[in-house]
Write a protein that holds these residues in place. Structure first.
Motif: not given
Length: 462
Positions: A163-181, A250-254
């Motif tokens: 949460d302290l990172l300036p970049d956005g991170i979305l970690l998803a499982r194999t079925d594309h459900s979000a594990a961590l955003v 892993q989806v990132t927004a920088s």
């Protein structure tokens, strides 16, 4: 043991309760150390077991000895051996533990010493010292546990760090459900799409279908999108399939505002460079064609001059009324029929001397005054002009006398030929005029009653 009966009942109860509290705390410390099973588990557990044994024996000694006293029995030698064993074990374990935890090891050693049966004559002071030393040790252990827990990597610490990172991170499982955003990714979703997504596939489809120029400009790349917001900042969204034993996405927004600005500047410069290179290529093609045309004109003029000179010489040789030696005539004609030199000509002074000598041998009265210019370019041009003028004077003007006056920036040629009624700029005069123009001069022609050329370079009027 008489010291055990000196305190009142209330004092004994307080000591027993304190001992029980220390016992409970020590039991919890032992359980915490046993839960951290690693290669250091025995080293961590032995001091806790020794401390627990000491406080347990002390608790039993205080409560059991007072109980025996109330029953009218003598507490003499009550669990003396057990207390001795626990104290010795605590002393040894404390000394051993001082190598890596000096303060806790020293407190455990001191507690073991005070718990020895030899110090019963100092009861209840010795018991209070034992409890105080063990309690102090537990406080140090608690502080160490808190510090260690703060430095441990946990799910909460990972989430807090993301949460302290300036970049956005979305970690998803194999079925594309979000594990961590993290928060930065949620803020980016709200800003770009007006809502938040918990499925990586749905989020990527929304990015693919995005078409709102009023919000941001989109540029598609391989497994990535570049969004240039109207506020001026640029964000790069990338999708990566996790590998190396990990499954999911892993989806990132920088934020790439500065990098995008540099990239756009480089693209502009590359486009300008490409246009400049194209222009240079066109100029090179034009220059090549111009140079080819100039070379062709130069060769044509040289061929015209040389052949005209040879024709005039041949004509003069054949028309000369002087008796001719057959062998000498054949040699002269053969030299005149040699191939025309198209490569580098001899030095202008040598060329002028050869021409003067040849024409004089053919019976032409040639008067030459002055020297060729020191400037090699003008010298070559003057020599070529003289060659062409001599050829025209003999071949077309039927002259037998020619006067040539040479200055650094002026050339004057006069003959006694028939001249011409109408001046016609043929190949010879055109070549002479072109050479004078190339030198930045002007050419004056007098065609009647005799032919005269006056070439002036740089406006000289000598």
């Amino acid at each position: 043991m008489e010291r055990l009966t000196a305190p009142s009942f209330n004092e004994i109860i307080i000591l027993v309760l304190l001992a029980l509290l220390v016992l409970l705390a020590q039991t919890a410390a032992l359980c915490w150390g046993a839960a951290r099973l690693d290669r250091h588990s025995i080293r961590r557990s032995l001091p806790e077991v020794s401390a627990l044994a000491v406080v347990l024996c002390l608790t039993l000694f205080l409560s059991g000895g007072w109980r025996l006293y109330l029953m009218g029995l003598s507490p003499q030698d009550w669990i003396t051996d057990e207390r001795m064993a626990a104290s010795v074990a605590a002393i040894c374990t404390g000394i051993f533990a001082m190598r890596w935890t000096p303060r806790r090891g020293a407190l455990l050693t001191a507690a073991g010493v005070c718990a020895l049966p030899y110090f019963d004559r100092f009861l209840p002071t010795s018991a209070i010292c034992v409890l105080a030393l063990l309690a102090g040790r537990l406080l140090l252990l608690l502080r160490h546990a808190r510090a260690q827990r703060t430095g441990e990597v946990t799910v909460a610490s990972i989430r807090e760090g993301l949460d302290l990172l300036p970049d956005g991170i979305l970690l998803a499982r194999t079925d594309h459900s979000a594990a961590l955003v993290n928060i930065a990714m949620l803020v980016f979703m709200d800003r770009l799409l007006g809502r938040q997504y918990r499925n990586a596939a749905v989020f990527w489809q929304a990015l693919t279908a995005f078409d709102a120029p009023a919000v941001a400009e989109k540029r598609m790349q391989t497994d990535a999108f570049l969004f240039r917001f109207t506020a001026g900042d640029a964000w790069l969204v990338q999708r990566v399939h996790l590998t190396g034993g990990l499954t999911g996405w892993q989806v990132t927004a920088s934020c790439v505002t500065e990098l995008d600005a540099v990239t756009q500047e480089l693209e502009t410069k590359n486009a300008a460079l490409h246009a400049m290179i194209s222009t240079r290529k066109e100029l090179l093609v034009t220059l090549e064609q111009t140079e080819r045309h100039r070379t062709l004109q130069e060769i044509t003029a040289r061929v015209h001059d040389v052949l005209g000179q040879r024709i005039s010489m041949l004509q003069q040789l054949l028309a000369s009324p002087a008796p001719k030696d057959a062998l000498d005539t054949i040699v002269r004609i053969d030299s005149l029929l040699e191939a025309v030199p198209l490569m580098q000509e001899p030095h202008p002074a040598t060329l002028l001397a050869d021409m003067a000598d040849t024409y004089r041998q053919l019976g032409i009265h040639l008067t030459l005054s002055g020297h060729l210019p020191r400037n090699m370019r003008r010298a070559r041009a003057f020599a070529a002009i003289i060659r062409e003028a001599l050829s025209n004077a003999v071949c077309h003007g039927h002259a037998n006398a020619v006067t040539i006056t040479i200055h650094e920036r002026r050339l004057r040629i006069r003959d006694n030929g028939i001249g011409c009624t109408h001046l016609h700029l043929g190949g010879g005069l055109t070549g002479i005029s072109q050479r004078v123009n190339d030198l930045g001069g002007r050419l004056m022609i007098t065609h009647t009653p005799h032919f005269e050329l006056d070439a002036r370079i740089g406006g000289m009027t000598v």
